[in-house]
Structures are given as C-alpha cells and as structure tokens.
Design a protein around this motif. Structure first.
Motif, PDB file in Angstrom:
ATOM      1  N   LYS A   2      52.513  42.491  27.951  1.00 14.92           N
ATOM      2  CA  LYS A   2      51.447  41.511  27.779  1.00 14.92           C
ATOM      3  C   LYS A   2      51.928  40.178  28.352  1.00 14.92           C
ATOM      4  CE  LYS A   2      49.048  41.656  23.941  1.00 14.92           C
ATOM      5  NZ  LYS A   2      48.670  41.662  22.497  1.00 14.92           N
ATOM      6  N   ILE A   3      51.194  39.669  29.342  1.00 18.74           N
ATOM      7  CA  ILE A   3      51.592  38.457  30.055  1.00 18.74           C
ATOM      8  C   ILE A   3      50.549  37.368  29.827  1.00 18.74           C
ATOM      9  CG2 ILE A   3      52.079  37.430  32.300  1.00 18.74           C
ATOM     10  CD1 ILE A   3      52.923  40.206  33.266  1.00 18.74           C
ATOM     11  N   LEU A   4      50.998  36.229  29.316  1.00 19.69           N
ATOM     12  CA  LEU A   4      50.152  35.046  29.168  1.00 19.69           C
ATOM     13  C   LEU A   4      50.454  34.115  30.343  1.00 19.69           C
ATOM     14  CD1 LEU A   4      48.167  33.372  27.413  1.00 19.69           C
ATOM     15  CD2 LEU A   4      50.177  32.377  26.302  1.00 19.69           C
ATOM     16  N   THR A  21      46.466  35.916  42.739  1.00 14.87           N
ATOM     17  CA  THR A  21      47.167  37.048  43.355  1.00 14.87           C
ATOM     18  C   THR A  21      48.131  37.698  42.369  1.00 14.87           C
ATOM     19  OG1 THR A  21      46.981  36.114  45.584  1.00 14.87           O
ATOM     20  CG2 THR A  21      48.766  37.692  45.200  1.00 14.87           C
ATOM     21  N   LEU A  22      48.925  36.874  41.676  1.00 14.09           N
ATOM     22  CA  LEU A  22      49.909  37.416  40.736  1.00 14.09           C
ATOM     23  C   LEU A  22      49.231  38.075  39.536  1.00 14.09           C
ATOM     24  CD1 LEU A  22      52.528  34.516  40.737  1.00 14.09           C
ATOM     25  CD2 LEU A  22      52.768  36.743  41.834  1.00 14.09           C
ATOM     26  N   ALA A  23      48.254  37.390  38.949  1.00 18.72           N
ATOM     27  CA  ALA A  23      47.583  37.943  37.773  1.00 18.72           C
ATOM     28  C   ALA A  23      46.924  39.277  38.100  1.00 18.72           C
ATOM     29  CB  ALA A  23      46.553  36.948  37.246  1.00 18.72           C
ATOM     30  N   SER A  24      46.273  39.353  39.242  1.00 17.93           N
ATOM     31  CA  SER A  24      45.604  40.590  39.640  1.00 17.93           C
ATOM     32  C   SER A  24      46.604  41.703  39.885  1.00 17.93           C
ATOM     33  CB  SER A  24      44.755  40.344  40.893  1.00 17.93           C
ATOM     34  OG  SER A  24      43.716  39.415  40.637  1.00 17.93           O
ATOM     35  N   ALA A  25      47.727  41.372  40.499  1.00 16.26           N
ATOM     36  CA  ALA A  25      48.746  42.393  40.769  1.00 16.26           C
ATOM     37  C   ALA A  25      49.342  42.942  39.480  1.00 16.26           C
ATOM     38  CB  ALA A  25      49.842  41.805  41.657  1.00 16.26           C
ATOM     39  N   TRP A  26      49.599  42.064  38.519  1.00 17.21           N
ATOM     40  CA  TRP A  26      50.130  42.541  37.237  1.00 17.21           C
ATOM     41  C   TRP A  26      49.110  43.414  36.512  1.00 17.21           C
ATOM     42  CZ3 TRP A  26      52.152  36.982  36.781  1.00 17.21           C
ATOM     43  CH2 TRP A  26      53.487  36.925  37.214  1.00 17.21           C
ATOM     44  N   ALA A  27      47.839  43.026  36.586  1.00 15.76           N
ATOM     45  CA  ALA A  27      46.804  43.841  35.942  1.00 15.76           C
ATOM     46  C   ALA A  27      46.731  45.222  36.590  1.00 15.76           C
ATOM     47  CB  ALA A  27      45.455  43.134  36.015  1.00 15.76           C
ATOM     48  N   ARG A  28      46.842  45.286  37.905  1.00 13.83           N
ATOM     49  CA  ARG A  28      46.755  46.574  38.602  1.00 13.83           C
ATOM     50  C   ARG A  28      47.921  47.485  38.264  1.00 13.83           C
ATOM     51  NH1 ARG A  28      45.059  43.333  43.018  1.00 13.83           N
ATOM     52  NH2 ARG A  28      47.168  43.455  43.902  1.00 13.83           N
ATOM     53  N   ARG A  29      49.079  46.901  37.991  1.00 11.99           N
ATOM     54  CA  ARG A  29      50.224  47.750  37.684  1.00 11.99           C
ATOM     55  C   ARG A  29      50.244  48.172  36.204  1.00 11.99           C
ATOM     56  NH1 ARG A  29      55.813  44.076  37.836  1.00 11.99           N
ATOM     57  NH2 ARG A  29      55.588  43.186  35.746  1.00 11.99           N
ATOM     58  N   GLY A  30      49.250  47.726  35.452  1.00 16.81           N
ATOM     59  CA  GLY A  30      49.112  48.189  34.082  1.00 16.81           C
ATOM     60  C   GLY A  30      49.451  47.181  33.015  1.00 16.81           C
ATOM     61  N   ASP A  31      49.828  45.953  33.381  1.00 18.31           N
ATOM     62  CA  ASP A  31      50.100  44.922  32.387  1.00 18.31           C
ATOM     63  C   ASP A  31      48.789  44.366  31.836  1.00 18.31           C
ATOM     64  OD1 ASP A  31      52.916  45.017  32.736  1.00 18.31           O
ATOM     65  OD2 ASP A  31      52.742  43.798  34.539  1.00 18.31           O
ATOM     66  N   ASP A  46      36.958  29.752  41.321  1.00 20.45           N
ATOM     67  CA  ASP A  46      36.668  29.958  42.737  1.00 20.45           C
ATOM     68  C   ASP A  46      37.495  31.093  43.339  1.00 20.45           C
ATOM     69  OD1 ASP A  46      34.774  27.919  42.976  1.00 20.45           O
ATOM     70  OD2 ASP A  46      36.315  26.399  43.275  1.00 20.45           O
ATOM     71  N   GLN A  47      38.311  31.738  42.521  1.00 22.84           N
ATOM     72  CA  GLN A  47      39.216  32.773  43.011  1.00 22.84           C
ATOM     73  C   GLN A  47      38.713  34.162  42.593  1.00 22.84           C
ATOM     74  OE1 GLN A  47      41.681  31.849  44.963  1.00 22.84           O
ATOM     75  NE2 GLN A  47      41.485  29.652  44.571  1.00 22.84           N
ATOM     76  N   GLN A  48      39.086  35.149  43.378  1.00 22.29           N
ATOM     77  CA  GLN A  48      38.763  36.529  43.031  1.00 22.29           C
ATOM     78  C   GLN A  48      39.869  37.100  42.152  1.00 22.29           C
ATOM     79  OE1 GLN A  48      37.980  38.790  46.595  1.00 22.29           O
ATOM     80  NE2 GLN A  48      35.884  38.056  46.714  1.00 22.29           N
ATOM     81  N   LEU A  49      39.458  37.677  41.017  1.00 18.06           N
ATOM     82  CA  LEU A  49      40.409  38.247  40.075  1.00 18.06           C
ATOM     83  C   LEU A  49      40.122  39.728  39.885  1.00 18.06           C
ATOM     84  CD1 LEU A  49      40.375  35.492  37.300  1.00 18.06           C
ATOM     85  CD2 LEU A  49      42.252  35.974  38.876  1.00 18.06           C
ATOM     86  N   ASP A  50      41.191  40.501  39.672  1.00 12.90           N
ATOM     87  CA  ASP A  50      41.024  41.897  39.306  1.00 12.90           C
ATOM     88  C   ASP A  50      40.254  41.970  37.981  1.00 12.90           C
ATOM     89  OD1 ASP A  50      42.280  44.813  39.850  1.00 12.90           O
ATOM     90  OD2 ASP A  50      42.247  44.421  37.692  1.00 12.90           O
ATOM     91  N   PRO A  51      39.354  42.961  37.829  1.00 12.69           N
ATOM     92  CA  PRO A  51      38.594  43.072  36.575  1.00 12.69           C
ATOM     93  C   PRO A  51      39.471  43.198  35.336  1.00 12.69           C
ATOM     94  CG  PRO A  51      37.652  44.500  38.264  1.00 12.69           C
ATOM     95  CD  PRO A  51      38.934  43.969  38.819  1.00 12.69           C
ATOM     96  N   GLY A  52      40.720  43.618  35.506  1.00 16.74           N
ATOM     97  CA  GLY A  52      41.604  43.767  34.358  1.00 16.74           C
ATOM     98  C   GLY A  52      42.181  42.463  33.848  1.00 16.74           C
ATOM     99  N   VAL A  53      41.985  41.361  34.587  1.00 12.66           N
ATOM    100  CA  VAL A  53      42.489  40.053  34.143  1.00 12.66           C
ATOM    101  C   VAL A  53      41.483  39.416  33.194  1.00 12.66           C
ATOM    102  CG1 VAL A  53      43.196  37.745  34.856  1.00 12.66           C
ATOM    103  CG2 VAL A  53      43.760  39.720  36.294  1.00 12.66           C
ATOM    104  N   ARG A  54      41.948  39.015  32.024  1.00 10.84           N
ATOM    105  CA  ARG A  54      41.094  38.317  31.065  1.00 10.84           C
ATOM    106  C   ARG A  54      41.229  36.814  31.294  1.00 10.84           C
ATOM    107  NH1 ARG A  54      41.989  38.253  24.469  1.00 10.84           N
ATOM    108  NH2 ARG A  54      40.295  36.782  23.969  1.00 10.84           N
ATOM    109  N   LEU A  55      40.154  36.184  31.754  1.00 12.62           N
ATOM    110  CA  LEU A  55      40.158  34.746  32.038  1.00 12.62           C
ATOM    111  C   LEU A  55      39.615  33.993  30.836  1.00 12.62           C
ATOM    112  CD1 LEU A  55      40.567  32.388  34.009  1.00 12.62           C
ATOM    113  CD2 LEU A  55      38.267  32.856  34.906  1.00 12.62           C
TER     114      LEU A  55
END
Length: 369
Positions: A2-4, A21-31, A46-55
């Motif tokens: 779990k990453i804050l 970029t970092l948040a999305s990559a961590w979400a994709r790897r399962g964090d 204004d940035q694109q985030l992976d759906p797994g990132v909770r903003l």
C-alpha cells in the motif's frame, strides 16, 4: 504493498506528469495506490491515471476557518493516513514534504521525500519559514531523494542533517511513442523548445540567438511551446525583430509528443533545471538535441555530451555554433544523432529501471533502515 503518494496538485506540470506515471505503474504491478493532492483549493486533474489509482483531494477532508487551514491540513492528512494504513509514503515537492513529515511524525511510517529542483538553485523561491522547516523535518525522513548526483552536495549543504540521500531520476512517461526512424521530409525545418515562459527557461536569449542565425538558415523556424508570465513580452520582441513568420509561440501544448515528432531538432537553454523532462522525452523520441550544461540534469542525460550536443551555460556563441551545426547537417546525420540519443536514454531511464530505484529508496522490504 500500500503506497501513499503525496503531491501538491495534478495540473499540467512536469512533477505532476512524473507522479501520474509512477502511481499508474505501481497500480499496474498490483500495489494499492492512494494519490493525494494536498493543494488547499482542491483543483483538477490534467493527468491520465490508471483506473487502479485512487485520487483523493485533501481539501475535501479539511474544515474550519481559513486561518486554521495549515493546522487543518496536518490533521486531515494524519487522519487519512491512519485510515489508509500505508506500507510506504512518498512525497513530492518541498512544501508537501514538510507537511507530510509534520503530519505523520510518530506514526512509524517509512517516508521518502523528493526534491523536484536542485536545492542550490531552487531555494531563491522558498520562503524563509519553509527553508527552516525543511532543515528541521527532512532528517526525520527515511530518505531524501534528489534527481541527479549533482544535487546531492547541494541538498546536504542546505539540510545538513539529511544523511540518507537517494538519487532517483525521472522515468520515461507512460505512452511515449517509439523513437522515430526518420525525420519529417518537409520544405521547412522546425527547431523545437518546450517549457514555461519564465526567466529560468531563458527563451528570450534563445530568441536572440535564433535571430542571429535566421538569415543563414532561411528554411528553419523556431517553435516554442508553453505559457507563462513572460510570453507576451517575448512576442513583442519577436515582432520587433520582424520574425513573427519564423518564430512561433503557439501556447501550452496538450500533445507535446506529437509536436516534438514534427521537429527536426530540439534545444534546451535553461539557466537551471531539476531534471529536464522535455530534453529526456525529445531524446527518447529520436530528436537530435542541443542543451546547455545547466544544473542539473543535462550532463547526466547526455552522458557529458556523448548523446547530444552540450554547451557551456551562458555561452551564447557556443550555443549559436551548436545550433548552426544541427541546422546545416544532413537529414541522415540528424537521424543518426537522434537514434543514438534514443537508444541511450531508453536504456537508462526506462520505467522498470526507475521503479527499482524507488524500491531501493525505501529498502527492499519498505522498512526503515
């Protein structure tokens, strides 16, 4: 894991793009990733985030009168952190990092804070109180991350108590197109620059240098994408030079990679950088580049001039000569220079490589020490 991840905002800047970029990559790897914008006015993304990132907008969790906002922010962040119970905490930018270290003091969490400019040159914009608080709180962090080796002694000078320092460069962003094989075959050639219109980027000096070269290279134009407080003044200077058909400033680009791929060369003329993302991306896309050796980043990115032309900071004669060499080169020569640059930075700044550096900053198991 779990990453804050704490940032100031998610607007259109370079730090925000790296955070996405970092948040999305961590979400994709399962964090499990919670990305918190600490900007008091909430703002927008204004940035694109992976759906797994909770903003999360910290402003939504703050209450009380305006004069209590600093204290309210600390308590809101502490409550949010206790609810989320992260294994790791990462904070970008000095003001956010100081807030994080104050709010999370005593919770026993491994907090890594990241400076996004070279401390020796970015301190002139920091308020004295923030400098004092950074000096007080940064030694509490598990590690302080800077973006280049050149920044390490500068950080330790302004924060003598920061003994645990990590160097973590920016990664190539998500979705970056492959390096091009061939430059555009067009009647007119484009020299590109990109950044915020302020004194640090020195676009005014770039305009003057290009103006001196304009008659020698009548088929070349200068395009500068960006916006900022100095843009109108620069446009007046272009008009006074009579070069409004040769020097273009179309404003902020929402498609910078598309714009760069239409260019035949790229130039960076900043007085100082934290880490020049625009130069990194231009090199990765296969553009031949010219950069001034400012602190910090261009020397590391170009391997001291092996992968792009590096000229001394403040030497406009050398900058002019380097640009002339680029503009008079054949397309095949420029393509070869760009291909070598792309191969170099894609190998050194790939996302997986940078993620490993962040894992190392926390320690293999994410615990203190």
């Amino acid at each position: 894991m779990k990453i804050l991840f704490l940032v100031s905002s998610m607007h259109g800047g370079g730090a925000e793009r790296v955070a996405a970029t970092l948040a999305s990559a961590w979400a994709r790897r399962g964090d499990e990733v919670m990305l918190v914008s600490c900007y008091s006015g909430r703002g927008h993304c204004d940035q694109q985030l992976d759906p797994g990132v909770r903003l999360v907008w910290l402003a939504d969790r703050m209450g009380g009168p305006t004069w209590l906002r600093p204290v309210s922010k600390l308590w809101a962040l502490r409550r949010l952190t206790r609810e989320f119970r992260p294994d790791r905490v990462l904070s970008f930018l000095t003001n956010v990092s100081v807030t994080a270290l104050l709010a999370l003091r005593g919770l026993g969490l491994p907090v890594v804070v990241s400076e996004r400019t070279d401390p020796a040159y970015g301190d002139d914009v920091l308020e004295p109180a923030l400098k004092w608080l950074r000096r007080l709180t940064y030694p509490w962090a598990l590690r302080v991350a800077v973006q280049t080796p050149q920044s390490v002694p500068h950080l330790q000078k302004v924060v003598p108590g920061a003994k645990r320092v990590a160097v973590v460069a920016n990664p190539l962003p998500d979705g970056l197109p492959p390096a091009r094989r061939q430059e555009p075959r067009t009647d007119r050639c484009m020299l590109a620059a990109l950044g915020r219109f302020n004194s640090v980027k020195q676009f005014d000096r770039l305009i003057e240098v290009f103006a001196q070269l304009a008659d020698r290279f009548p088929h070349w134009d200068l395009w500068i994408w960006g916006d900022g407080p100095e843009r109108a003044g620069y446009q007046r200077r272009v008009d006074a030079l009579g070069l409004q058909d040769r020097i273009h400033m179309p404003g902020f680009s929402r498609t910078p990679w598309d714009d760069l791929q239409r260019a035949h060369g790229f130039v960076l003329n900043s007085r100082v950088e934290g880490f020049p993302n625009a130069l990194l991306e231009a090199m990765a896309l296969g553009l031949p580049c010219v950069a001034v050796d400012c602190p910090s980043g261009p020397a590391e990115l170009t391997r001291n001039g092996q992968d792009a032309t590096l000229v001394p900071l403040g030497d406009e004669r050398a900058l002019s000569a380097a640009l002339a060499r680029l503009m008079q080169a054949t397309p095949a020569e420029r393509e070869a220079w760009g291909a070598a640059a792309a191969a170099s930075v894609r190998g050194r700044y790939g996302l997986e490589t940078i993620l490993k550096s962040w894992d190392a900053a926390w320690g293999e198991d994410g615990k203190n020490g």
